[in-house]
Write a protein that holds these residues in place. Structure first.
Motif, PDB file in Angstrom:
ATOM      1  N   ASP A  39     -12.058   0.896   5.257  1.00 34.64           N
ATOM      2  CA  ASP A  39     -11.097   1.662   6.052  1.00 34.64           C
ATOM      3  C   ASP A  39     -11.384   3.155   5.872  1.00 34.64           C
ATOM      4  N   ASP A  40     -10.651   3.989   6.598  1.00 35.66           N
ATOM      5  CA  ASP A  40     -10.898   5.434   6.548  1.00 35.66           C
ATOM      6  C   ASP A  40     -10.802   5.982   5.131  1.00 35.66           C
ATOM      7  N   GLU A  41      -9.831   5.510   4.394  1.00 30.80           N
ATOM      8  CA  GLU A  41      -9.616   6.035   3.043  1.00 30.80           C
ATOM      9  C   GLU A  41     -10.801   5.713   2.134  1.00 30.80           C
ATOM     10  N   GLU A  42     -11.351   4.522   2.286  1.00 28.36           N
ATOM     11  CA  GLU A  42     -12.481   4.112   1.455  1.00 28.36           C
ATOM     12  C   GLU A  42     -13.756   4.882   1.790  1.00 28.36           C
ATOM     13  N   ILE A  43     -13.930   5.226   3.065  1.00 29.14           N
ATOM     14  CA  ILE A  43     -15.156   5.895   3.503  1.00 29.14           C
ATOM     15  C   ILE A  43     -15.063   7.416   3.371  1.00 29.14           C
ATOM     16  N   GLN A  44     -13.859   7.956   3.294  1.00 30.12           N
ATOM     17  CA  GLN A  44     -13.667   9.415   3.261  1.00 30.12           C
ATOM     18  C   GLN A  44     -14.520  10.131   2.206  1.00 30.12           C
ATOM     19  N   PRO A  45     -14.653   9.599   0.981  1.00 27.40           N
ATOM     20  CA  PRO A  45     -15.475  10.297  -0.024  1.00 27.40           C
ATOM     21  C   PRO A  45     -16.944  10.438   0.356  1.00 27.40           C
ATOM     22  N   LEU A  46     -17.406   9.618   1.327  1.00 27.80           N
ATOM     23  CA  LEU A  46     -18.809   9.680   1.743  1.00 27.80           C
ATOM     24  C   LEU A  46     -19.052  10.723   2.828  1.00 27.80           C
ATOM     25  N   ILE A  47     -17.991  11.318   3.332  1.00 24.34           N
ATOM     26  CA  ILE A  47     -18.124  12.300   4.408  1.00 24.34           C
ATOM     27  C   ILE A  47     -18.333  13.690   3.817  1.00 24.34           C
ATOM     28  N   GLY A  48     -19.446  14.311   4.188  1.00 25.50           N
ATOM     29  CA  GLY A  48     -19.760  15.656   3.726  1.00 25.50           C
ATOM     30  C   GLY A  48     -19.824  16.625   4.882  1.00 25.50           C
ATOM     31  N   PRO A  49     -20.167  17.878   4.614  1.00 24.29           N
ATOM     32  CA  PRO A  49     -20.191  18.890   5.678  1.00 24.29           C
ATOM     33  C   PRO A  49     -21.226  18.627   6.765  1.00 24.29           C
ATOM     34  N   LYS A  50     -22.259  17.853   6.446  1.00 25.23           N
ATOM     35  CA  LYS A  50     -23.311  17.580   7.438  1.00 25.23           C
ATOM     36  C   LYS A  50     -23.191  16.192   8.062  1.00 25.23           C
ATOM     37  N   THR A  51     -22.179  15.456   7.662  1.00 22.24           N
ATOM     38  CA  THR A  51     -21.988  14.108   8.205  1.00 22.24           C
ATOM     39  C   THR A  51     -21.515  14.182   9.658  1.00 22.24           C
ATOM     40  N   LYS A  52     -22.165  13.418  10.510  1.00 19.48           N
ATOM     41  CA  LYS A  52     -21.698  13.293  11.893  1.00 19.48           C
ATOM     42  C   LYS A  52     -20.703  12.137  11.949  1.00 19.48           C
ATOM     43  N   VAL A  53     -19.492  12.458  12.354  1.00 20.41           N
ATOM     44  CA  VAL A  53     -18.423  11.470  12.383  1.00 20.41           C
ATOM     45  C   VAL A  53     -18.048  11.167  13.834  1.00 20.41           C
ATOM     46  N   TYR A  54     -18.118   9.883  14.193  1.00 15.94           N
ATOM     47  CA  TYR A  54     -17.787   9.450  15.546  1.00 15.94           C
ATOM     48  C   TYR A  54     -16.615   8.482  15.479  1.00 15.94           C
ATOM     49  N   ARG A  55     -15.556   8.806  16.197  1.00  7.44           N
ATOM     50  CA  ARG A  55     -14.395   7.919  16.242  1.00  7.44           C
ATOM     51  C   ARG A  55     -14.297   7.356  17.666  1.00  7.44           C
ATOM     52  N   TYR A  56     -14.369   6.045  17.754  1.00  8.82           N
ATOM     53  CA  TYR A  56     -14.489   5.404  19.056  1.00  8.82           C
ATOM     54  C   TYR A  56     -13.227   4.692  19.528  1.00  8.82           C
ATOM     55  N   ARG A  57     -12.102   4.937  18.862  1.00  9.95           N
ATOM     56  CA  ARG A  57     -10.825   4.367  19.307  1.00  9.95           C
ATOM     57  C   ARG A  57     -10.936   2.848  19.457  1.00  9.95           C
ATOM     58  N   ASP A  58     -10.879   2.343  20.707  1.00 14.23           N
ATOM     59  CA  ASP A  58     -10.894   0.892  20.919  1.00 14.23           C
ATOM     60  C   ASP A  58     -12.218   0.378  21.472  1.00 14.23           C
ATOM     61  N   GLN A  59     -13.248   1.190  21.439  1.00 11.62           N
ATOM     62  CA  GLN A  59     -14.557   0.734  21.898  1.00 11.62           C
ATOM     63  C   GLN A  59     -15.161  -0.207  20.846  1.00 11.62           C
ATOM     64  N   LEU A  60     -15.852  -1.230  21.314  1.00 10.17           N
ATOM     65  CA  LEU A  60     -16.405  -2.244  20.416  1.00 10.17           C
ATOM     66  C   LEU A  60     -17.675  -1.739  19.729  1.00 10.17           C
ATOM     67  N   ILE A  61     -17.700  -1.819  18.406  1.00  8.52           N
ATOM     68  CA  ILE A  61     -18.900  -1.583  17.618  1.00  8.52           C
ATOM     69  C   ILE A  61     -19.383  -2.940  17.098  1.00  8.52           C
ATOM     70  N   MET A  62     -20.672  -3.197  17.202  1.00 13.05           N
ATOM     71  CA  MET A  62     -21.213  -4.499  16.801  1.00 13.05           C
ATOM     72  C   MET A  62     -22.669  -4.347  16.379  1.00 13.05           C
ATOM     73  N   PRO A  63     -23.260  -5.397  15.799  1.00 15.40           N
ATOM     74  CA  PRO A  63     -24.683  -5.327  15.461  1.00 15.40           C
ATOM     75  C   PRO A  63     -25.529  -5.113  16.712  1.00 15.40           C
ATOM     76  N   GLY A  64     -26.680  -4.477  16.539  1.00 14.70           N
ATOM     77  CA  GLY A  64     -27.581  -4.305  17.677  1.00 14.70           C
ATOM     78  C   GLY A  64     -28.016  -5.647  18.220  1.00 14.70           C
ATOM     79  N   PHE A  65     -28.239  -5.704  19.534  1.00 16.31           N
ATOM     80  CA  PHE A  65     -28.694  -6.952  20.152  1.00 16.31           C
ATOM     81  C   PHE A  65     -30.137  -7.246  19.748  1.00 16.31           C
ATOM     82  N   HIS A  66     -30.414  -8.518  19.516  1.00 16.22           N
ATOM     83  CA  HIS A  66     -31.752  -8.977  19.143  1.00 16.22           C
ATOM     84  C   HIS A  66     -32.189  -9.999  20.180  1.00 16.22           C
ATOM     85  N   ASP A  67     -33.109  -9.597  21.049  1.00 14.73           N
ATOM     86  CA  ASP A  67     -33.596 -10.479  22.110  1.00 14.73           C
ATOM     87  C   ASP A  67     -34.680 -11.379  21.531  1.00 14.73           C
TER      88      ASP A  67
END
Length: 554
Positions: A39-67
């Motif tokens: 969750d956000d609280e667990e990952i927060q310590p890994l966020i630094g000044p150069k970290t790119k943070v993307y928040r996607y609301r309700d968009q689906l994140i999943m493993p990359g497709f493997h054809d």
């Protein structure tokens, strides 16, 4: 000091592949690996000044497709060739080819794909003379929609030195008229007589084909592919050195698993296997054909074709020869992939795998059968018993002209056609793919077909009881291919420590009616921890976060 994440992504809908539903999660990526998911609280310590943070609301994140099954370079070629799928007649197809030739005057060969005479008004195969009238002085080669036969003009026949005296190859037909003259239709292996000349590309041209493919894969969220060889036409493109150069130069944005032809020369396979074994490029097994396809009546059936009861097709190899090839390769530890569409071909493939087990002993071989279109009910349980993977292509059901297909196989076989759910319920592992360029590389079209099974008419479901669920389809396009390629320990699911290959969709598939899944698009593709595709978007800033705004999809 704890290392900070390079990228952090979060969404209310993350499908890790470890369960059947998505859930809220935040993912931290360090280098090319997933460092943590929580969750956000667990990952927060890994966020630094150069970290790119993307928040996607309700968009689906999943493993990359493997054809699990494509033809990479041939697919790249289709992206710069004429697409004839929408042609409704021979006349319209010729007109499209003429326009393409006029627009590309410097092309030495006019190359096209995807014509399908079964969709034409008269349903008659085309003739070389139609092309001759439009393009008499430049060679033309046009692949059918299933890649198993070609339509060529007289100039192409002349260059390939094909005439009425030219014999058929061992598995192929030079179609001839009542006077013994070639009609311009070359079936199966006969197509290579022409492609041996048409597919002479420079290194620079091949680089362009590969670049086109990689760009296409990235925009569709395809982070891994299994590239199949085995036929003379496909083997024309076995320029593995080009792939290795791209790998060494850091240009591969898709992981490529190669399956060269299974033949008697295993020493050659062993040698190239040593040379290609990186995280992004490796030899993963061997591939061979047992039969052709239903549409050209080259699939190998147990009983006769419904429209030709005395003919049931022939295998590409004598059964004893094929079994020996499999037995020897299995002993050497290779994972084998066999193209088998008709019941007799599927049975022969299973027999070959079973004999290899009896001779060499049972091992974790993960052999597969490609396509499995028309299966005999007696052979369904054998997939699970032998540990054989069913490698299947959902969109083939929409790519196949149903009326022609069923007229060839007959009503009795129809219930066991594209039997995804039946095989899965019997314990078989399903791995999905496109067979690109037979159908487009877009995985969402495959997922749509897997859930809806809409036939070529675009309205009716073909054996709807064979549909699978959304989570089953997604796993068949992520985890199962990774398993089939012996990479489930580092690919196929979103877990800490695995390679950072994942995609973000522009919406949540689990909230969509199944009929709308094909409308979804890829927002972002990450492969090996790097963003290799990102949809043009309006970006809102919230502190140090980047919040994607799906302006074009909602």
């Amino acid at each position: 000091m704890q290392k900070k994440a390079d990228i952090v992504l979060s969404s209310n809908t993350v499908f890790t592949g470890l369960s059947d539903k998505p859930h809220p999660a935040t993912i931290a990526i360090i280098g090319n690996r997933i460092a943590a998911i929580g969750d956000d609280e667990e990952i927060q310590p890994l966020i630094g000044p150069k970290t790119k943070v993307y928040r996607y609301r309700d968009q689906l994140i999943m493993p990359g497709f493997h054809d699990f099954h494509i033809h990479l370079m041939l697919g790249g070629l289709t992206l710069q060739s004429i697409n004839l799928f929408n042609a409704q007649s021979e006349k319209e197809a010729v007109s499209m080819v003429r326009d393409f030739a006029d627009a590309n005057p410097d092309d030495p060969w006019i190359i096209g794909f995807k014509w399908d005479s079964s969709r034409w008004d008269d349903q008659m195969k085309p003739h070389r003379s139609a092309l001759d009238h439009a393009i008499p002085d430049r060679p033309v080669v046009l692949f059918s929609h299933d890649l198993h036969f070609v339509w060529v003009n007289s100039k192409a026949l002349e260059i390939a030195q094909i005439n009425k005296d030219t014999p058929d190859p061992s598995f192929g037909i030079i179609e001839k008229d009542e006077f013994g003259e070639p009609t311009g239709i070359l079936i199966e292996g006969a197509a290579s007589y022409v492609t041996d000349y048409a597919f002479h590309f420079s290194d620079q041209q091949k680089e362009k084909l590969l670049e086109r493919f990689l760009k296409e894969a990235a925009r569709y969220g395809v982070t891994s592919v299994n590239d199949m060889f085995g036929s003379d036409v496909m083997n024309t493109f076995d320029d593995f050195t080009l792939l290795r150069n791209f790998d060494k130069n850091g240009q591969l944005t898709t992981r490529i698993h190669l399956y060269p032809a299974l033949d008697k020369d295993l020493e050659k396979a062993k040698e190239i296997q040593k040379q290609y074994d990186s995280d992004k490029l490796k030899i993963s097994g061997l591939k061979q054909f047992i039969d052709g396809v239903i549409s050209s009546s080259t699939a190998y059936l147990v009983d006769g074709y419904a429209d030709d009861p005395d003919y049931h097709g022939e295998p590409t190899h004598h059964p004893d020869e094929l079994k020996k090839l499999v037995r020897v390769a299995d002993k050497e530890g290779y994972s084998i992939r066999l193209h088998a569409i008709g019941e007799a071909a599927i049975r022969l493939a299973l027999d070959a795998y079973e004999e290899a087990q009896k001779t060499n002993g049972v091992r974790d071989s993960r052999h597969a059968i490609e396509h499995v279109e028309v299966i005999h009910p007696d052979d369904i349980d054998r997939f699970y018993k032998l540990g054989v993977i069913a490698s299947m292509q959902p969109s083939h059901i929409a790519n196949t002209e149903r009326e022609l297909y069923t007229s060839r196989i007959g009503d009795k076989r129809t219930n066991y056609t594209f039997a995804w759910n039946t095989l899965q319920k019997a314990g078989a592992k399903l791995a999905f793919s496109t067979d690109f360029p037979v159908v487009p590389l877009n995985p969402l079209l495959q997922i749509h077909s897997a859930l809806n099974r809409i036939d070529s008419g675009g309205k009716n479901a073909w054996n709807p009881q064979e549909s699978v669920t959304l989570s089953e389809a997604l796993k068949a396009y992520t985890y199962k291919p990774a398993y089939g390629t012996f990479r489930e320990h580092e690919l196929g699911t979103l877990e800490s420590g695995k390679l950072a290959d994942l995609v973000v969709l522009d919406r949540n598939l689990f909230e969509l009616p199944s009929q709308q899944i094909a409308d979804a698009q890829i927002d972002t593709t990450i492969m090996d921890g790097k963003v290799v595709f990102q949809k043009e978007r309006i970006t809102e800033h919230e502190g140090n976060d980047l919040v994607g705004s799906q302006h074009s999809s909602k």
